[in-house]
Write an enzyme that holds these catalytic residues in place. Structure first.
Site, PDB file in Angstrom:
ATOM      1  N   ARG A 107      27.753  11.912  44.894  1.00 19.64           N
ATOM      2  CA  ARG A 107      27.756  11.753  43.434  1.00 19.64           C
ATOM      3  C   ARG A 107      28.475  12.894  42.718  1.00 19.64           C
ATOM      4  NH1 ARG A 107      21.463  12.905  42.026  1.00 19.64           N
ATOM      5  NH2 ARG A 107      21.161  11.328  43.614  1.00 19.64           N
TER       6      ARG A 107
ATOM      7  N   HIS B  64      16.660  27.571  42.354  1.00 22.34           N
ATOM      8  CA  HIS B  64      16.366  26.298  41.686  1.00 22.34           C
ATOM      9  C   HIS B  64      15.683  26.566  40.350  1.00 22.34           C
ATOM     10  CE1 HIS B  64      15.868  22.077  40.994  1.00 22.34           C
ATOM     11  NE2 HIS B  64      16.589  21.858  42.069  1.00 22.34           N
TER      12      HIS B  64
ATOM     13  N   ASN C 212      26.254  27.887  42.338  1.00 26.96           N
ATOM     14  CA  ASN C 212      26.280  26.472  42.709  1.00 26.96           C
ATOM     15  C   ASN C 212      27.176  25.724  41.713  1.00 26.96           C
ATOM     16  OD1 ASN C 212      25.609  23.650  42.630  1.00 26.96           O
ATOM     17  ND2 ASN C 212      23.870  24.100  43.944  1.00 26.96           N
TER      18      ASN C 212
ATOM     19  N   HIS D 267      26.428  21.188  47.234  1.00 29.69           N
ATOM     20  CA  HIS D 267      25.563  20.216  47.915  1.00 29.69           C
ATOM     21  C   HIS D 267      26.385  18.955  48.143  1.00 29.69           C
ATOM     22  CE1 HIS D 267      21.396  17.959  47.786  1.00 29.69           C
ATOM     23  NE2 HIS D 267      22.106  17.664  48.860  1.00 29.69           N
TER      24      HIS D 267
ATOM     25  N   ARG E   6      26.165  15.473  48.942  1.00 33.19           N
ATOM     26  CA  ARG E   6      25.096  14.470  49.014  1.00 33.19           C
ATOM     27  C   ARG E   6      25.590  13.227  49.720  1.00 33.19           C
ATOM     28  NH1 ARG E   6      20.900  15.898  44.989  1.00 33.19           N
ATOM     29  NH2 ARG E   6      19.866  14.033  45.704  1.00 33.19           N
TER      30      ARG E   6
ATOM     31  N   GLU F  93      24.833  23.086  51.121  1.00 35.59           N
ATOM     32  CA  GLU F  93      23.511  22.445  51.075  1.00 35.59           C
ATOM     33  C   GLU F  93      23.673  21.012  51.536  1.00 35.59           C
ATOM     34  OE1 GLU F  93      21.879  22.357  47.176  1.00 35.59           O
ATOM     35  OE2 GLU F  93      21.877  24.520  47.012  1.00 35.59           O
TER      36      GLU F  93
ATOM     37  N   THR G 268      17.487  18.210  43.688  1.00 38.63           N
ATOM     38  CA  THR G 268      16.541  18.416  44.786  1.00 38.63           C
ATOM     39  C   THR G 268      15.159  18.671  44.191  1.00 38.63           C
ATOM     40  OG1 THR G 268      18.369  19.543  45.852  1.00 38.63           O
ATOM     41  CG2 THR G 268      16.243  19.656  46.953  1.00 38.63           C
TER      42      THR G 268
ATOM     43  N   GLU H 197      15.218  29.514  52.034  1.00 43.45           N
ATOM     44  CA  GLU H 197      15.458  29.642  50.596  1.00 43.45           C
ATOM     45  C   GLU H 197      14.180  29.183  49.915  1.00 43.45           C
ATOM     46  OE1 GLU H 197      19.120  28.159  48.862  1.00 43.45           O
ATOM     47  OE2 GLU H 197      18.085  27.748  46.971  1.00 43.45           O
TER      48      GLU H 197
ATOM     49  N   HIS I 180      27.663  20.990  39.345  1.00 41.21           N
ATOM     50  CA  HIS I 180      27.759  20.382  38.009  1.00 41.21           C
ATOM     51  C   HIS I 180      29.196  20.278  37.515  1.00 41.21           C
ATOM     52  CE1 HIS I 180      23.680  19.667  37.572  1.00 41.21           C
ATOM     53  NE2 HIS I 180      23.319  20.566  36.683  1.00 41.21           N
TER      54      HIS I 180
HETATM   55  N1  PXP Z   1      19.038  25.858  45.630  1.00 34.32           N
HETATM   56  C1  PXP Z   1      18.970  24.571  46.054  1.00 34.32           C
HETATM   57  C2  PXP Z   1      18.496  24.308  47.451  1.00 34.32           C
HETATM   58  C3  PXP Z   1      19.351  23.512  45.227  1.00 34.32           C
HETATM   59  O1  PXP Z   1      19.271  22.243  45.670  1.00 34.32           O
HETATM   60  C4  PXP Z   1      19.835  23.809  43.933  1.00 34.32           C
HETATM   61  C5  PXP Z   1      20.296  22.687  43.049  1.00 34.32           C
HETATM   62  O2  PXP Z   1      21.390  22.044  43.610  1.00 34.32           O
HETATM   63  C6  PXP Z   1      19.903  25.154  43.533  1.00 34.32           C
HETATM   64  C7  PXP Z   1      19.481  26.150  44.397  1.00 34.32           C
HETATM   65  C8  PXP Z   1      20.393  25.540  42.187  1.00 34.32           C
HETATM   66  O3  PXP Z   1      19.531  25.063  41.211  1.00 34.32           O
HETATM   67  P1  PXP Z   1      19.933  25.127  39.681  1.00 34.32           P
HETATM   68  O4  PXP Z   1      21.133  24.231  39.509  1.00 34.32           O
HETATM   69  O5  PXP Z   1      18.730  24.639  38.987  1.00 34.32           O
HETATM   70  O6  PXP Z   1      20.282  26.555  39.384  1.00 34.32           O
END
Ligand code: PXP
Length: 246
Positions: free
Chosen positions: A49, A190, A7, A43, A45, A70, A101, A151, A10
């Site tokens: 952001r 997550h 992901n 993601h 949004r 996402e 999330t 998921e 960031h």
């Molecule tokens: N899965 C989903 C559905 C998420 O919303 C996120 C965060 O955007 C992640 C996985 C990844 O989470 P993390 O950034 O804490 O590894």
């Protein structure tokens, strides 16, 4: 073998802190793939952001693995997904004021809306996953409304302390087994970190882990020293001097 979806939200967060062009998540996706990512997750949004529509378009065009989008199950997002056609959509709950999330989707309470979103996405051949807490009721409801994937939210496991770690892990294991029995394919993610990922990665029903924050944090840790060295070298020996000789 279990797959890793990286992901990269960031990376876009850092760019948006200055509303500039670097770091570019699209370029960084290329590096994530070189490192072995089996897929790239972003993601988009409602408030844009971090990831922007431009990122999504370019990622779909340029990545060599698979794009997992996402998004919230809103009209706007469904239209974007139908146009971009990511390899997978993961529907997530979204609240404007949240930092990330927070919980899983309440599939039980939103069956009609989610079923309709899944139907639209499936009609264009886009497999759709539901991000849910590892609870029997949510898993059953996901299966009932025609999801192909779920998921499982690992956030509670990730923040659990002492005895609760085992309890939360057991919930994920049971949820993965239940999902598989219902014919659902299972992802998880997550809050996973280099410290806590192994127990989750050893759950045999899980196809893919989606991990972001900890990988981007680690990238800073392993990259900062080199980045400072490069800047120091540059201000002491400007490239102009190297190239022109004065
Ligand atoms: N899965 C989903 C559905 C998420 O919303 C996120 C965060 O955007 C992640 C996985 C990844 O989470 P993390 O950034 O804490 O590894």
């Amino acid at each position: 073998m279990i797959r890793l979806g990286v992901n990269i939200d960031h990376i876009a967060n850092v760019r948006e802190a200055r509303r500039t062009t670097e770091p570019d998540p699209v370029q960084m996706a290329f590096l994530a793939e070189l490192g072995g990512a089996d897929g790239i997750t972003v993601h988009l949004r409602e408030d844009r952001r971090h990831i922007q529509d431009r990122d999504l378009r370019l990622l779909k065009e340029t990545i060599h693995t698979r794009l997992n989008l996402e998004m919230a199950a809103t009209k706007e997002m469904i239209e974007i997904a139908l146009q971009i056609r990511p390899h997978m959509v993961t529907l997530v709950p979204e609240r404007r004021e949240e930092v990330t999330t927070e919980g899983g989707l309440d599939v039980k309470m939103n069956q009609a809306k989610l079923a309709d979103s899944i139907k639209k996405l499936h009609s264009k051949g886009i497999p759709t996953s539901l991000f849910i807490d590892s609870e029997p009721g949510q898993i059953n409801a996901s299966s009932d409304i025609g999801a192909k994937w779920v998921e499982l939210h690992t956030g509670c496991y990730a923040i659990a302390k002492e005895d609760n770690v085992g309890l939360e892990l057991a919930k994920i294991k049971e949820g993965a087994a239940r999902s598989k029995n219902l014919g659902l394919l299972v992802n998880a993610g997550h809050g996973l970190t280099y410290q806590n990922v192994e127990a989750i990665a050893s759950i045999k029903e899980i196809e893919e882990l989606n991990i972001g924050h900890t990988i981007v944090s680690r990238a800073l840790a392993v990259g900062l020293l080199e980045a400072v060295k490069e800047m120091k070298a540059l201000i002491r020996t400007p490239r102009k001097e190297i190239f022109t000789g004065f």
